[in-house]
Structures are given as C-alpha cells and as structure tokens.
Write an enzyme that holds these catalytic residues in place. Structure first.
Site, PDB file in Angstrom:
ATOM      1  N   CYS A 131      23.392 -22.481 -10.737  1.00 39.43           N
ATOM      2  CA  CYS A 131      23.310 -23.897 -10.366  1.00 39.43           C
ATOM      3  C   CYS A 131      21.990 -24.203  -9.662  1.00 39.43           C
ATOM      4  O   CYS A 131      21.823 -23.913  -8.473  1.00 39.43           O
ATOM      5  CB  CYS A 131      24.495 -24.247  -9.474  1.00 39.43           C
ATOM      6  SG  CYS A 131      24.503 -25.971  -8.971  1.00 39.43           S
ATOM      7  N   CYS A 134      22.420 -26.648  -6.693  1.00 35.47           N
ATOM      8  CA  CYS A 134      23.025 -26.073  -5.477  1.00 35.47           C
ATOM      9  C   CYS A 134      22.065 -25.117  -4.779  1.00 35.47           C
ATOM     10  O   CYS A 134      21.992 -25.096  -3.551  1.00 35.47           O
ATOM     11  CB  CYS A 134      24.286 -25.276  -5.807  1.00 35.47           C
ATOM     12  SG  CYS A 134      25.316 -25.971  -7.078  1.00 35.47           S
ATOM     13  N   ASP A 135      21.368 -24.291  -5.541  1.00 37.39           N
ATOM     14  CA  ASP A 135      20.649 -23.162  -4.950  1.00 37.39           C
ATOM     15  C   ASP A 135      19.129 -23.285  -5.010  1.00 37.39           C
ATOM     16  O   ASP A 135      18.423 -22.451  -4.433  1.00 37.39           O
ATOM     17  CB  ASP A 135      21.058 -21.852  -5.658  1.00 37.39           C
ATOM     18  CG  ASP A 135      22.550 -21.588  -5.509  1.00 37.39           C
ATOM     19  OD1 ASP A 135      23.120 -22.026  -4.491  1.00 37.39           O
ATOM     20  OD2 ASP A 135      23.136 -20.957  -6.408  1.00 37.39           O
TER      21      ASP A 135
END
Ligand code: NAP
Length: 303
Positions: A131, A134-135
């Site tokens: 992701c 997200c990261d």
C-alpha cells in the site's frame, strides 16, 4: 432479527448494494471487517469516476458510507467467516456472533497477490508493502521500487514519485498493462521514475530483518538493485472462499454470475469478487446496484 438482506463486504459494491436495497424499503446491514470503502480508500486520486473528477478514494468511500448510513443501513464491523442455508434464508457466522437473513449479497472483493519469493512474508512491514498510500511516507527521500505493470502499479509509482528520491517500476512484460494511458504518460514524464520492462524480481536481499534490495532478471541478465522499499502491485486474488459452498466459483476462484449478479437462489454477488473482465470503481458500483435489485426482486417473488 432476520434482515431482508445482509451484505458481506463494505467496499463500493457492497455499500452501493445496501444503498439501493435500503431505498427499496428492505432491511439491510453491511458486514465489513476493516474500514468501510474497501481498497478504494487507498487510492490517492480517482480520476476516472464519472462526474467526480479528482476525488480522493478516502473521500469517495466516506461519502458513500455516509449516504448509505443516512438511509438507516447499519455498517457492522465484523468478519463473516461462513454461511449456511436455513429454512428461511441464510445464517452467517461472524466473529461477532451469528446473523440471519433472507437473502445474501457477497461483495467480498479481492486480496493482494504476493510474489511468492523466499523471505517475502517476513519482510512485509520491514521494506515490503502492498500500500503506497499507507506506507509511502516511511520512504520519503529514499529509493524504492514498484513491481507490476497494471493500473495499481502506475498509480502507486506516481504517488511515490512525489515523496521518494527515486522510483523504479519493474514490469515483467515489455509494456504496461494499465488501462489509464493518461496516468501512464504522466508517469513516463517524471524525472525520478525509471520504467524497466521485461524485468522480474528473482530474490529479496535483507540485512538485520529489513529489505536492502532485490536481485532482478532483465532480458536474461541478472542485476542487483539497492532499494529501501519494495511496493508490490502484482494483482489480486478473490477473497470469498469461505462462501464457495453457497455460490459457484470459476477456475480462479471468482464467483460465477452474469450481469444480473445472481449466483444461486437467494445469493447475489457484486464487485471485484465476481467473474468479469473489467474491475473498476464504476463497474463495482454498477454491480452493487444490479445485485441489490436482483435481491429485491427475489424477496418480492418469495413474499
Ligand atoms: P492487474 O491489472 O492484474 O495487474 C497486475 C500486474 O502485475 C500486471 O502487470 C502483471 O503482469 C503483474 N504481475 C502479476 N504477477 C506478477 C509477478 N509474479 N511478478 C511480476 N509481475 C507480476 O492488477 P492491478 O493493477 O492491481 O489492477 C486490478 C484491477 O483494478 C484492474 O482491473 C485495474 O484496471 C483496476 N484498477 C484501476 C485503476 C484506475 O482505473 N485508475 C486503479 C487501480 C486498479 P502481466 O501483465 O504480465 O500479467
């Protein structure tokens, strides 16, 4: 309470199904094990949804969930683990207890595919991510690679190009598969992005439990690529196997149903978990509408 319809999966397909069913006067609840919205939550920018140019996936998901809840639909945080037929319909077993319904809509979506390399599972969260949204921030100013040549890979590489020093896109074919040519062209224009075609990841390199690079095979030659982060965007697999006894699946495990989304008596399927050729936000919400209206027709027939 026995709901007219229980929807398993709170992505765009499941939420749209619930919205249509609620507007048709049915009692309906959605079961979602994570956050409402499904994978679209992790799309930084949705540029191809009609009439909503440039909406973020998270905003789209929040608006759809809010619109659905305003109609009285309960979005329950629970994981449905199995379902069986009962005299009046179906009983769902969830990690929050059992629930009964007259008809069932499966909108279980898909899950990330892994590369299948030694050490991969251990390095997720320590250099490997599925992701970018997200990261990505963890890799600001650093060098990363994205594996894949589809729309997700292009979207992730573009997102990471805004944060990272260098992004290498590793594509196993000699061209991109992505359907969004405009986005692919934007990616090609980025100075800090390199597209490497006919290239596969052969091995993962790590030190002290963290990824340090990969070994790639490019047109018959092996080479080392030092990177801090590896983002995998190599496609998805269906995630509705717990319900395969209720609805037929194809050879890949996708629920077999046509455009009316009817899988079996009283069972309807919607979204990416359905066997079809085009998996887009627009087709997911289309499925949600079809599945709900098919379920409503079934309920009307059965009184
Ligand atoms: P996808 O379209 O299935 O693409 C997967 C990519 O990974 C392909 O390039 C595939 O290569 C490659 N791949 C698969 N296994 C691999 C392996 N072991 N090693 C290296 N490469 C591998 O998946 P996706 O990009 O996640 O997209 C899924 C669906 O969502 C698609 O229908 C897509 O159009 C849609 N989507 C749309 C948008 C948008 O419209 N903006 C955004 C995201 C997703 P091959 O081509 O050689 O098979």
């Amino acid at each position: 309470m026995t709901h007219d319809i229980l929807v398993v999966g709170g992505g765009p397909a499941g939420l749209t199904a619930a919205l249509y069913a609620a507007r048709a006067g049915k009692t309906v609840a959605v079961l979602e094990r994570a956050v409402p919205g499904g994978q679209i939550v992790y799309s930084p920018l949705v540029e191809n949804y009609p009439a909503l140019p440039g909406v973020s996936g998270a905003d789209f998901a929040a608006a759809l969930a809010g619109q659905t809840e305003a109609l009285g639909v309960e979005i329950i945080t629970a994981e449905a683990v199995s379902a069986v037929r009962t005299e009046g319909g179906f009983r769902l077993e969830t990690d929050e207890g059992a629930m009964d319904c007259r008809t069932l809509i499966l909108a279980t979506g898909v899950q990330h595919r892994a590369l299948g390399l030694p050490g991969e599972a251990e390095l997720v969260g320590a250099g490997i991510s599925y992701c970018a949204v997200c990261d990505g921030a963890f890799y600001a100013g650093r060098d990363v690679a994205v594996v894949g040549g589809g729309d997700t890979a292009v979207q992730d590489a573009l997102f990471l190009a805004n944060l990272c020093r260098r992004v290498t896109l590793l594509v196993r074919r000699d061209r991109l598969r992505a359907s969004d040519a405009a986005k692919a062209e934007t990616l090609r224009q980025r100075d800090n992005v390199e597209l490497r075609f006919s290239t596969t990841v052969e091995a993962l390199c790590s030190a002290d439990g963290a990824l340090t690079g990969v070994t790639v095979r490019e047109r018959g030659e092996t080479a080392a690529l030092a990177i801090d982060g590896l983002f995998l965007a190599v496609g998805q697999e269906p995630s509705g196997s717990a319900f395969a006894a209720l609805a037929p699946v194809d050879a890949q495990g996708y629920f077999a149903a046509g455009e009316n989304c009817i899988a079996a008596p009283g069972v309807f399927v919607a979204g990416d978990c359905r066997a079809k050729t085009v998996r887009q936000l627009a087709t997911a919400v289309g499925d949600g509408a079809c599945a709900a209206l098919s379920a409503c027709a079934c309920l009307e027939r059965n009184g």
